[in-house]
Design a protein around this motif. Structure first.
Motif, short mmCIF file in Angstrom:
data_model
loop_
_atom_site.label_atom_id
_atom_site.label_comp_id
_atom_site.label_asym_id
_atom_site.label_seq_id
_atom_site.Cartn_x
_atom_site.Cartn_y
_atom_site.Cartn_z
N LYS A 91 0.85 -1.56 -0.06
CA LYS A 91 0.44 0.09 -0.21
C LYS A 91 1.18 0.86 0.06
N ALA A 92 0.79 2.15 -0.99
CA ALA A 92 1.37 2.61 -0.89
C ALA A 92 1.24 4.30 0.48
N GLY A 93 2.60 4.42 0.92
CA GLY A 93 2.22 4.90 2.35
C GLY A 93 2.57 4.37 3.31
N ALA A 94 2.44 2.80 2.83
CA ALA A 94 2.50 2.37 4.58
C ALA A 94 5.10 1.58 4.39
N ALA A 95 4.79 1.59 6.03
CA ALA A 95 6.14 0.86 6.15
C ALA A 95 6.86 0.15 4.74
N ILE A 96 8.23 0.18 4.90
CA ILE A 96 8.63 -0.52 4.02
C ILE A 96 10.08 -1.57 4.96
N GLU A 97 9.87 -2.44 4.66
CA GLU A 97 11.08 -3.16 5.24
C GLU A 97 11.89 -3.32 3.85
N LEU A 98 13.77 -2.84 4.38
CA LEU A 98 14.35 -2.94 3.55
C LEU A 98 14.88 -4.48 4.20
N MET A 99 15.20 -5.36 2.99
CA MET A 99 15.29 -6.92 3.46
C MET A 99 16.86 -7.76 2.64
N PHE A 100 17.90 -7.57 3.28
CA PHE A 100 19.07 -8.22 3.42
C PHE A 100 18.97 -9.63 3.24
N HIS A 101 20.33 -10.29 2.13
CA HIS A 101 19.31 -11.94 2.17
C HIS A 101 21.33 -12.60 2.95
N GLY A 102 21.23 -13.79 2.72
CA GLY A 102 22.83 -14.26 3.93
C GLY A 102 23.91 -14.80 2.72
N TYR A 103 24.47 -14.99 3.39
CA TYR A 103 25.86 -15.35 2.82
C TYR A 103 25.87 -16.06 1.75
N GLU A 104 26.74 -16.16 0.13
CA GLU A 104 26.13 -16.74 -0.88
C GLU A 104 24.59 -17.23 -1.25
N GLY A 105 24.03 -16.11 -0.45
CA GLY A 105 22.52 -16.19 -1.70
C GLY A 105 22.04 -15.66 -2.43
N ASP A 106 20.84 -14.86 -2.67
CA ASP A 106 20.56 -13.91 -3.20
C ASP A 106 19.30 -13.43 -3.17
N SER A 107 18.55 -12.38 -3.12
CA SER A 107 17.59 -11.42 -2.44
C SER A 107 16.23 -12.42 -3.43
N GLU A 108 15.70 -13.21 -3.86
CA GLU A 108 14.84 -13.98 -4.91
C GLU A 108 14.82 -15.63 -3.41
N ARG A 109 16.01 -16.12 -3.21
CA ARG A 109 15.99 -17.56 -3.11
C ARG A 109 15.48 -17.30 -1.71
N ASP A 110 16.38 -16.65 -0.98
CA ASP A 110 16.43 -15.34 0.49
C ASP A 110 15.03 -15.11 1.10
#
Length: 314
Positions: A91-110
């Motif tokens: 939803k526009a204006g909602a809080a945003i989580e900035l999400m970071f993946h793990g070692y040897e991973g990537d954003s889609e996988r983790d």
């Protein structure tokens, strides 16, 4: 004079031997080869038997992430790398989580399952590929040292893009958890309302010593070469910061999440960080029978319910 040349030759030989060992350690621990782009019907899950039970769930999350409306975002790091992320809006204006993946991973996988979790909490999600991983430039992982600076760059981007009153949360899994905890040392703006650290290690040194020991190698003898390799060939100091040191100084509300069956990063690391954390609002969520990075797949409703209670306290 022959003995002098012999001594000089020995010193030179030892010098290059040390550098060679450090280089091998650097390549083994910190250097990532370029990743091939997955096809439309290809999906990656973490390696290991513990993840097979959740294969279909994880692939389902990744399929959903590909199909959901999203925006590809690109920023530049402090040292000139192109960093990329994908923004999913609940939803526009909602809080945003900035999400970071793990070692040897990537954003889609983790992190694909994180979209579902964020939406359940009525939050937007920005899934971020860490340097040297996913669709990003670079080949070097620094175990959170440089990545924490990237995290701050993403925070600054989010504020510029979504407005000065946007509410942000920093979420990380494994090395991503180390990244977001250490980022709290960097004088983050007040827009950052909370940190969620899922199965993070207490320090790079501690986790590396553990892994080296499990390889049946002399950890205390090899670790100095690992540290030297990071400094000489990676250009960073592996001990410049650590999650537990950052947690001691942290004043941003933080929730630690960890599975008690984690055989890679022991639950006790999060427990110790929680106990030594300096912020007033903190919480520790233990997920029973969950292995590394599996806290949400094992107990999604408990995970969400606990985050709702944590939100109510902010």
């Amino acid at each position: 004079m022959g003995w002098l040349w012999w001594c000089i030759g020995t010193v030179v030989f030892l010098f290059f031997l040390v550098l060679l060992i450090a280089f091998i350690c650097f390549m083994r621990v910190f250097y990532f080869k370029s990743r091939k782009e997955l096809g439309d019907d290809e999906f990656e899950i973490p390696r290991g038997e513990i993840y097979e039970e959740f294969r279909d769930v994880m692939i389902g999350w990744a399929k959903t992430a590909r199909k959901l409306p999203h925006e590809d975002i690109e920023i530049e790091s402090f040292d000139g790398l192109k960093l990329r992320g994908r923004y999913y809006e609940y939803k526009a204006g909602a809080a945003i989580e900035l999400m970071f993946h793990g070692y040897e991973g990537d954003s889609e996988r983790d992190l694909s399952g994180g979209i579902e979790r964020c939406f359940a909490l009525k939050r937007n999600a920005l899934l971020i590929d860490q340097r040297g991983s996913g669709r990003n430039d670079g080949h070097i992982s620094s175990f959170g040292i440089n990545e924490r600076r990237d995290c701050k760059s993403w925070v600054e981007y989010a504020i510029k893009r979504f407005g000065s009153d946007v509410k942000l949360g920093l979420t990380g899994v494994s090395m991503g958890a180390a990244t977001v905890i250490m980022a709290t040392e960097l004088d983050l703006p007040e827009n950052v309302k909370f940190v969620l650290a899922d199965c993070g290690y207490s320090s790079a040194k501690e986790i590396l010593l553990k892994v080296i020991s499990e390889m049946k190698l002399p950890a205390k003898a090899i670790y100095p070469f690992v540290k030297l390799g990071a400094k000489v060939f990676g250009g960073f100091d592996l001990e410049e910061s650590s999650p537990i040191e950052a947690a001691r100084k942290c004043q941003i509300p933080i929730i630690f999440v960890h599975g008690d069956a984690d055989a890679f990063v022991p639950f006790e690391m999060s427990e110790r960080m929680y106990n030594e954390c300096g912020c007033e609002k903190k919480r520790l969520l233990k997920i029973e029978n969950a292995g590394h990075g599996l806290a949400y797949p094992v107990a999604p409703q408990k995970y969400i319910d606990e985050l709702k209670r944590f939100d109510a306290e902010l």
